[in-house]
Motif scaffolding. Structure first.
Motif, PDB file in Angstrom:
ATOM      1  N   ALA A 458       0.870  -1.188   0.000  1.00 40.03           N
ATOM      2  CA  ALA A 458       0.000   0.000   0.000  1.00 40.03           C
ATOM      3  C   ALA A 458       0.895   1.221   0.000  1.00 40.03           C
ATOM      4  CB  ALA A 458      -0.897   0.005   1.237  1.00 40.03           C
ATOM      5  N   ALA A 459       0.789   2.051  -1.034  1.00 37.96           N
ATOM      6  CA  ALA A 459       1.493   3.335  -1.061  1.00 37.96           C
ATOM      7  C   ALA A 459       0.416   4.398  -0.926  1.00 37.96           C
ATOM      8  CB  ALA A 459       2.264   3.498  -2.361  1.00 37.96           C
ATOM      9  N   ILE A 460       0.364   5.033   0.217  1.00 36.41           N
ATOM     10  CA  ILE A 460      -0.730   5.977   0.485  1.00 36.41           C
ATOM     11  C   ILE A 460      -0.279   7.381   0.090  1.00 36.41           C
ATOM     12  CG2 ILE A 460      -2.434   6.751   2.178  1.00 36.41           C
ATOM     13  CD1 ILE A 460      -1.725   4.193   3.778  1.00 36.41           C
ATOM     14  N   THR A 461      -0.629   7.755  -1.129  1.00 33.51           N
ATOM     15  CA  THR A 461      -0.362   9.117  -1.625  1.00 33.51           C
ATOM     16  C   THR A 461      -1.712   9.643  -2.098  1.00 33.51           C
ATOM     17  OG1 THR A 461       0.278   8.097  -3.730  1.00 33.51           O
ATOM     18  CG2 THR A 461       2.056   8.781  -2.273  1.00 33.51           C
ATOM     19  N   ASN A 462      -2.640   9.680  -1.175  1.00 35.38           N
ATOM     20  CA  ASN A 462      -4.056   9.863  -1.522  1.00 35.38           C
ATOM     21  C   ASN A 462      -4.663  10.909  -0.604  1.00 35.38           C
ATOM     22  OD1 ASN A 462      -6.884   9.458  -1.883  1.00 35.38           O
ATOM     23  ND2 ASN A 462      -6.499   7.364  -2.564  1.00 35.38           N
ATOM     24  N   GLN A 463      -5.057  12.040  -1.169  1.00 36.14           N
ATOM     25  CA  GLN A 463      -5.604  13.119  -0.330  1.00 36.14           C
ATOM     26  C   GLN A 463      -7.017  12.818   0.145  1.00 36.14           C
ATOM     27  OE1 GLN A 463      -8.046  15.424  -1.742  1.00 36.14           O
ATOM     28  NE2 GLN A 463      -7.812  15.262  -3.956  1.00 36.14           N
ATOM     29  N   ARG A 464      -7.642  11.732  -0.380  1.00 34.23           N
ATOM     30  CA  ARG A 464      -9.037  11.444  -0.018  1.00 34.23           C
ATOM     31  C   ARG A 464      -9.153  10.367   1.063  1.00 34.23           C
ATOM     32  NH1 ARG A 464      -9.867  12.103  -6.044  1.00 34.23           N
ATOM     33  NH2 ARG A 464     -10.575  14.265  -6.112  1.00 34.23           N
ATOM     34  N   THR A 465      -8.055   9.654   1.315  1.00 35.91           N
ATOM     35  CA  THR A 465      -8.131   8.502   2.225  1.00 35.91           C
ATOM     36  C   THR A 465      -8.376   8.948   3.668  1.00 35.91           C
ATOM     37  OG1 THR A 465      -6.586   7.322   0.818  1.00 35.91           O
ATOM     38  CG2 THR A 465      -6.902   6.454   3.032  1.00 35.91           C
ATOM     39  N   ARG A 466      -9.278   8.223   4.335  1.00 40.29           N
ATOM     40  CA  ARG A 466      -9.536   8.446   5.756  1.00 40.29           C
ATOM     41  C   ARG A 466      -9.255   7.132   6.492  1.00 40.29           C
ATOM     42  NH1 ARG A 466      -8.625  12.347   4.323  1.00 40.29           N
ATOM     43  NH2 ARG A 466      -9.803  14.238   3.958  1.00 40.29           N
ATOM     44  N   ALA A 467      -9.189   7.197   7.811  1.00 45.47           N
ATOM     45  CA  ALA A 467      -8.848   5.987   8.588  1.00 45.47           C
ATOM     46  C   ALA A 467      -9.821   4.855   8.286  1.00 45.47           C
ATOM     47  CB  ALA A 467      -8.835   6.320  10.075  1.00 45.47           C
ATOM     48  N   HIS A 468     -11.113   5.183   8.039  1.00 47.61           N
ATOM     49  CA  HIS A 468     -12.055   4.084   7.795  1.00 47.61           C
ATOM     50  C   HIS A 468     -11.764   3.389   6.459  1.00 47.61           C
ATOM     51  CE1 HIS A 468     -14.573   6.300   4.918  1.00 47.61           C
ATOM     52  NE2 HIS A 468     -14.583   7.321   5.753  1.00 47.61           N
ATOM     53  N   ASP A 469     -11.074   4.063   5.529  1.00 45.62           N
ATOM     54  CA  ASP A 469     -10.668   3.386   4.293  1.00 45.62           C
ATOM     55  C   ASP A 469      -9.577   2.352   4.593  1.00 45.62           C
ATOM     56  OD1 ASP A 469     -12.252   4.925   2.314  1.00 45.62           O
ATOM     57  OD2 ASP A 469     -11.071   6.598   3.067  1.00 45.62           O
ATOM     58  N   ILE A 470      -8.695   2.702   5.527  1.00 47.44           N
ATOM     59  CA  ILE A 470      -7.649   1.750   5.930  1.00 47.44           C
ATOM     60  C   ILE A 470      -8.316   0.555   6.622  1.00 47.44           C
ATOM     61  CG2 ILE A 470      -5.556   1.437   7.321  1.00 47.44           C
ATOM     62  CD1 ILE A 470      -5.180   3.458   5.034  1.00 47.44           C
ATOM     63  N   ASP A 471      -9.271   0.860   7.507  1.00 48.96           N
ATOM     64  CA  ASP A 471      -9.984  -0.228   8.203  1.00 48.96           C
ATOM     65  C   ASP A 471     -10.662  -1.144   7.190  1.00 48.96           C
ATOM     66  OD1 ASP A 471      -9.301   0.579  10.747  1.00 48.96           O
ATOM     67  OD2 ASP A 471     -11.013   1.941  10.929  1.00 48.96           O
ATOM     68  N   ALA A 472     -11.355  -0.541   6.215  1.00 46.13           N
ATOM     69  CA  ALA A 472     -12.083  -1.353   5.229  1.00 46.13           C
ATOM     70  C   ALA A 472     -11.109  -2.223   4.446  1.00 46.13           C
ATOM     71  CB  ALA A 472     -12.863  -0.436   4.286  1.00 46.13           C
ATOM     72  N   CYS A 473      -9.953  -1.660   4.121  1.00 48.09           N
ATOM     73  CA  CYS A 473      -8.953  -2.410   3.350  1.00 48.09           C
ATOM     74  C   CYS A 473      -8.422  -3.588   4.169  1.00 48.09           C
ATOM     75  CB  CYS A 473      -7.823  -1.453   2.947  1.00 48.09           C
ATOM     76  SG  CYS A 473      -6.474  -2.266   2.107  1.00 48.09           S
ATOM     77  N   ILE A 474      -8.033  -3.331   5.393  1.00 49.12           N
ATOM     78  CA  ILE A 474      -7.463  -4.414   6.216  1.00 49.12           C
ATOM     79  C   ILE A 474      -8.531  -5.463   6.521  1.00 49.12           C
ATOM     80  CG2 ILE A 474      -6.384  -4.963   8.450  1.00 49.12           C
ATOM     81  CD1 ILE A 474      -4.531  -3.624   6.380  1.00 49.12           C
TER      82      ILE A 474
END
Ligand SMILES: Cc1ncc(COP(=O)(O)O)c(C=O)c1O
Length: 503
Positions: A458-474
């Motif tokens: 995961a390379a997070i270079t994303n101005q739209r990502t929020r913590a819940h996106d990380i949660d959903a991904c994991i």
């Protein structure tokens, strides 16, 4: 009434009805804004017949009109974006774009400036953005620069200048003939753009010396570098350049730039920094900012705005400490490009003298718009926020019994995979998870090889990502990791994951 001109003139490409064209443009702009506003409902999707049918050019001998072209672009092309505008996109290293830069693209297209040279507004904007960037990276007033498509192209230009510095200006005409072989040093895991650039400047990728990395930091091992340089000198090879990577494409490693700068000064070598995405750690909060300590000592820096500055593709920059060296490498002005004292043909210096491109678009405007609209503090907070999200992702991975972190997280790259001991089995599962997630239409991860196996990246270079996106991904990865064997994506019809509909 004057007589009609005898020539039979085809109509120009301008619309016969400007008001109709205005309405079309407004409607297209509405659809673009709506897609971005509702982007969570529009993850990447595989290309289907809708697009393929709509873009056929077999019947293009006669035009189908502006309305039809706009409808096919907006209706059939727009939905099939490459995913990186979505908040759950963490694949490869790609940025999201932003609305200020979108408007800038429209204005730049309206101006249709050729930024190779001459005296017009666009070149002043480009100079101003380069001046700002040189200051941001701590480079002196002597710094030159040029906007290019991306870091790959910037690397070719940087190595051309480094080569010329080593061999003298006559090498511009004489090439490498009669010179001793030149060698360049870059860390294991550095980007393939460096080898390609060596091939293009005639040195050859065989002269790329891969320097082992320090197992603890992941950065270039300085003792190994010194040994390789000494060995080459002893063998009659001439070391000419060291490339320090700020944020590797694999696990996001950073070379010790300050120490590399000291080494290059001592050894008389050109110091180039591949800062494609990681250079922007320069504006992050501590501790991430210190990852690029020493970048201000580089002879040249290649970096992208389309990655970690969230500007639309394509948009890269070469900065060169010695503008005179840059001009000596590229300037060429035949009679048809002679500049004038004044008028449109004036406006020295011309950007065609700073690289290979004579015809060049107005890339700098979208950077200017991004910087001006949002400000460096906001962009810096997003860069810092991406690093925090990567650290959060690492914590979620470490807490999940099915998963295992592959490498320490240094900036905004997190590599991990299934907690399986057998490398082959783990590789197969990680690769299947990446494809299956993409086909599910939720988050996007890519893969890389690390520690003898294929891992998720995961390379997070994303101005739209929020913590819940990380949660959903994991959560999605854990669900797949728990399912044995993992469904192969070929058998998985594309469907937007429930997470795609989050507000
Ligand atoms: C470290 C690094 N260097 C160079 C490049 C090539 O940059 P570009 O794709 O802008 O040509 C990339 C691209 O991901 C990269 O991550």
């Amino acid at each position: 009434m004057p007589d009609a001109h005898p020539l039979a003139e085809p109509p120009s490409l301008d619309p016969p009805d400007w008001e109709h064209a205005r309405a079309l443009l407004h409607a297209a702009a509405d659809r673009c804004i709506e897609q971005l506003r509702d982007i969570r409902a529009h993850p990447w999707r595989p290309v289907d017949a809708r697009l393929l049918d709509a873009i056929r050019l077999d019947a293009a001998a006669r035009g189908h009109g502006l309305d039809d072209a706009v409808e096919r672009m907006v209706g059939a092309t727009l939905p099939f974006h490459s995913g990186n505008v979505h908040p759950g996109f963490f694949g490869w290293v790609q940025g999201t774009g932003n609305v200020a830069a979108l408007v800038a693209e429209l204005i730049a297209a309206t101006m249709n400036s050729n930024c190779g040279g001459r005296d017009h507004g666009a070149v002043y904007v480009e100079r101003e953005v380069i001046r700002w960037c040189a200051g941001c990276f701590g480079l002196p007033d002597t710094t030159g620069g040029v906007f290019v498509s991306g870091t790959s192209q910037a690397t070719v230009l940087a190595l051309a200048a480094a080569r010329q510095q080593a061999l003298g200006d006559e090498s511009r005409r004489g090439g490498l003939s009669g010179s001793v072989p030149l060698a360049l040093y870059a860390a294991d895991g550095s980007h393939s753009a460096i080898g390609k650039a060596l091939e293009l400047v005639g040195i050859g990728s065989r002269m790329l010396r891969t320097v082992p990395v320090d197992a603890g930091t992941g950065g270039m091992d300085l003792a190994a570098l010194a040994a390789l340089v000494a060995d080459d000198r002893a063998a009659g090879v001439r070391p000419f350049c060291v490339v320090g990577t700020a944020g590797s494409a694999g696990v996001g490693a950073f070379d010790p730039l300050d120490e590399l700068a000291t080494f290059c000064t001592r050894e008389g070598l050109w110091f180039h920094v591949d800062g494609a995405y990681g250079a922007w750690a320069r504006i992050a909060d501590p501790p991430w900012r210190s990852l690029v300590n020493g970048i201000e000592r580089a002879d040249s820096i290649a970096l992208d705005f389309h990655k970690w500055m969230f500007v639309q593709y394509d948009c890269g920059l070469l900065l060169m400490r010695d503008e005179a060296r840059q001009r000596a490498t590229f300037a060429a002005r035949p009679s048809y490009l002679e500049s004038q004292q004044a008028g449109l043909g004036g406006g020295e210096p011309w950007f065609c003298d700073y690289g290979t491109d004579l015809s060049r678009g107005f890339r700098a405007l979208k950077v200017w718009a991004t910087l001006h609209a949002y400000g460096v503090q906001h962009l810096a907070a997003l860069v810092t926020g991406n690093c925090r999200l990567a650290a959060y992702m690492a914590r979620r991975v470490s807490a999940a019994p099915e998963l295992r972190l592959a490498a320490p997280v240094r900036s905004s790259v997190c590599c991990f995979g299934v907690a399986v001991d057998d490398d082959e089995d783990a590789s197969r599962q990680n690769a299947a998870i990446a494809v299956t997630l993409q086909m599910q239409g939720g988050c996007v991860l890519s893969t890389t090889r690390w520690g003898g196996r294929t891992v998720l990246r995961a390379a997070i270079t994303n101005q739209r990502t929020r913590a819940h996106d990380i949660d959903a991904c994991i959560d999605a990865v854990r669900e797949l990791a728990a399912r044995r064997p993992i469904d192969f994506a070929e058998a998985t019809p594309w469907r937007p994951a429930p997470t795609a509909k989050l507000p």
